[in-house]
Write an enzyme that holds these catalytic residues in place. Structure first.
Site, mmCIF file in Angstrom:
data_model
loop_
_atom_site.group_PDB
_atom_site.id
_atom_site.type_symbol
_atom_site.label_atom_id
_atom_site.label_comp_id
_atom_site.label_asym_id
_atom_site.label_seq_id
_atom_site.Cartn_x
_atom_site.Cartn_y
_atom_site.Cartn_z
ATOM 1 N N ASP A 1 0.838 -1.200 0.000
ATOM 2 C CA ASP A 1 0.000 0.000 0.000
ATOM 3 C C ASP A 1 0.873 1.249 0.000
ATOM 4 O O ASP A 1 1.639 1.479 0.930
ATOM 5 C CB ASP A 1 -0.895 0.013 1.248
ATOM 6 C CG ASP A 1 -1.783 1.239 1.310
ATOM 7 O OD1 ASP A 1 -2.963 1.139 0.941
ATOM 8 O OD2 ASP A 1 -1.306 2.316 1.740
ATOM 9 N N HIS B 1 -7.785 9.793 -1.279
ATOM 10 C CA HIS B 1 -7.009 9.788 -0.035
ATOM 11 C C HIS B 1 -7.738 10.451 1.139
ATOM 12 O O HIS B 1 -7.709 9.938 2.256
ATOM 13 C CB HIS B 1 -5.653 10.469 -0.267
ATOM 14 C CG HIS B 1 -4.577 9.964 0.634
ATOM 15 N ND1 HIS B 1 -3.265 9.890 0.251
ATOM 16 C CD2 HIS B 1 -4.606 9.482 1.902
ATOM 17 C CE1 HIS B 1 -2.533 9.405 1.245
ATOM 18 N NE2 HIS B 1 -3.332 9.149 2.262
ATOM 19 N N TYR C 1 3.108 9.937 -0.672
ATOM 20 C CA TYR C 1 4.223 9.325 0.047
ATOM 21 C C TYR C 1 5.539 9.559 -0.681
ATOM 22 O O TYR C 1 6.607 9.456 -0.073
ATOM 23 C CB TYR C 1 4.023 7.812 0.203
ATOM 24 C CG TYR C 1 2.815 7.377 0.989
ATOM 25 C CD1 TYR C 1 2.009 8.293 1.679
ATOM 26 C CD2 TYR C 1 2.458 6.041 1.048
ATOM 27 C CE1 TYR C 1 0.900 7.872 2.385
ATOM 28 C CE2 TYR C 1 1.351 5.612 1.749
ATOM 29 C CZ TYR C 1 0.566 6.543 2.416
ATOM 30 O OH TYR C 1 -0.538 6.109 3.109
ATOM 31 N N LYS D 1 -3.075 5.984 -4.057
ATOM 32 C CA LYS D 1 -4.144 6.929 -3.731
ATOM 33 C C LYS D 1 -3.908 8.272 -4.418
ATOM 34 O O LYS D 1 -2.751 8.685 -4.591
ATOM 35 C CB LYS D 1 -4.206 7.155 -2.213
ATOM 36 C CG LYS D 1 -4.168 5.885 -1.376
ATOM 37 C CD LYS D 1 -4.017 6.189 0.099
ATOM 38 C CE LYS D 1 -3.687 4.937 0.892
ATOM 39 N NZ LYS D 1 -2.281 4.515 0.758
#
Length: 276
Positions: free
Chosen positions: A49, A112, A54, A79
Site C-alpha cells: 500500500d 485519499h 508518500y 491513492k
C-alpha cells in the site's frame, strides 16, 4: 478467518484483496522503500500500500519488478492526493502514479481524503477508471459515514474499500457497522497506533498469554474483526513479525478486553477537520 498471509477477503465486485499488507507511509524513496518491499515480498506479503503523496511509488515499482513475482500474484494500492482531486486532475494523477509504479493495472485506487467540494468529482473519475479497466477496484480513505452516504447517493458504484485510522484506541464502531451493512471493506492504517500505547496492560497481558508481541495481538484483533490491516515497517524483523499472525486465535473474552481500550483517540488528522 484467514489462515495465512496470502489469504484474501472478497470485495463486493468479486476482487480478492489480501487481509494483510505492507504500508509504506513515511518510508523514504529509493533504497529504504525498495528494501522494505523486497523484504516483505520475500516474507510472503502479496499486498503493498502506497500513495502519491508518500513520494515513493517509483521505489515500490522498482522493488516489485525486481521481485520476480508474477504481477497477478501481487495486490498494489495507491491513492490520489488532495491537491490533485477533481475529475480531470484525478485522471491525470492516476496516469502519473501508474507511470511511477511501472504498472499497467492498479489493483486498488483510493480517494485519499474527503476534500470538500471535490471528493464527489474525484469519485466520478475513479468510476471511469474502473469502467475503463484501468483499476481492478476503487475505494476511499478517511471517509466518515456522512462522506460515504454523500458519495453513494451521487454515484453509480459503491466504494469497495474504506481505509481509515483504526486501532484499539480508535475503534470506530459506527463506521464499521455502516461499512459492513454496505459491503464496504474496512482497512486499517496506523493499526499499531504509530508506536503509542503498545505497553498498555491489556496488550501486555495478552502478549504474555499467547507468547506474541503486543503488535501481533493488535493485528490479530484486526483480522478477527474483519478488518484488513497494513502495518508499516522498514525493519526486517518487524516486517516478518507482523506477518506471523496465524496459528493462534484470540478468545471472545480477549477481544472484549481490547474493546475496553477505546478512547476515540486519533494520532492522525480528523476527516471532518483537516487542512493539507
Amino acid at each position: 478467518m484467514p489462515s495465512s498471509i496470502k489469504d484474501t477477503t472478497v470485495l463486493h465486485n468479486g476482487v480478492h484483496m489480501p487481509w494483510v499488507g505492507l504500508g509504506v507511509w513515511k518510508v523514504q524513496e529509493g533504497g529504504e522503500v525498495e528494501r522494505a518491499v523486497e523484504t516483505a515480498i520475500r516474507t510472503g506479503y502479496v499486498s503493498i500500500d502506497t500513495a502519491a503523496v508518500y513520494g515513493n511509488e517509483e521505489g515500490v515499482g522498482q522493488a516489485i519488478q525486481r521481485s520476480g513475482i508474477a504481477r497477478d500474484q501481487l495486490f498494489v494500492t495507491t491513492k490520489v492526493w488532495n491537491a490533485n482531486q477533481g475529475y480531470d486532475s484525478t485522471l491525470k494523477a492516476f496516469d502519473e502514479s501508474r507511470r511511477k509504479l511501472g504498472l499497467d493495472m492498479i489493483d486498488l485506487y483510493l480517494v485519499h481524503w474527503p476534500v470538500k467540494g471535490k471528493y464527489k468529482d474525484t469519485w466520478r473519475a475513479l468510476e471511469k477508471l474502473y469502467r475503463d479497466g484501468a483499476v481492478r477496484a476503487i475505494g476511499v480513505s478517511n471517509f466518515q459515514v456522512h462522506h460515504l452516504q454523500d458519495v453513494m447517493q451521487n454515484s453509480e458504484i459503491t466504494p469497495m474499500v474504506n481505509q481509515v485510522e483504526f486501532h484499539p484506541l480508535l475503534q470506530q464502531k459506527e463506521l464499521r457497522a455502516f461499512c459492513s451493512e454496505n459491503r464496504i471493506q474496512l482497512e486499517a492504517w496506523s493499526p499499531l497506533m504509530q508506536g503509542n500505547s503498545l505497553d498498555h496492560p491489556v496488550l501486555a497481558g495478552l502478549a504474555a498469554k499467547y507468547g506474541k508481541s503486543p503488535a501481533q495481538i493488535i493485528l490479530r484483533w484486526d483480522l478477527q474483526n474483519g478488518v484488513v490491516t497494513i502495518p508499516k515497517s522498514v525493519n526486517e524483523n518487524r516486517i516478518r513479525e507482523n506477518s506471523d499472525l496465524f496459528g493462534f486465535e484470540l478468545t471472545a473474552e480477549d477481544m472484549a478486553q481490547i474493546e475496553t481500550m477505546n478512547r476515540n483517540q486519533r494520532f492522525g488528522a480528523d476527516p471532518d477537520n483537516f487542512n493539507f
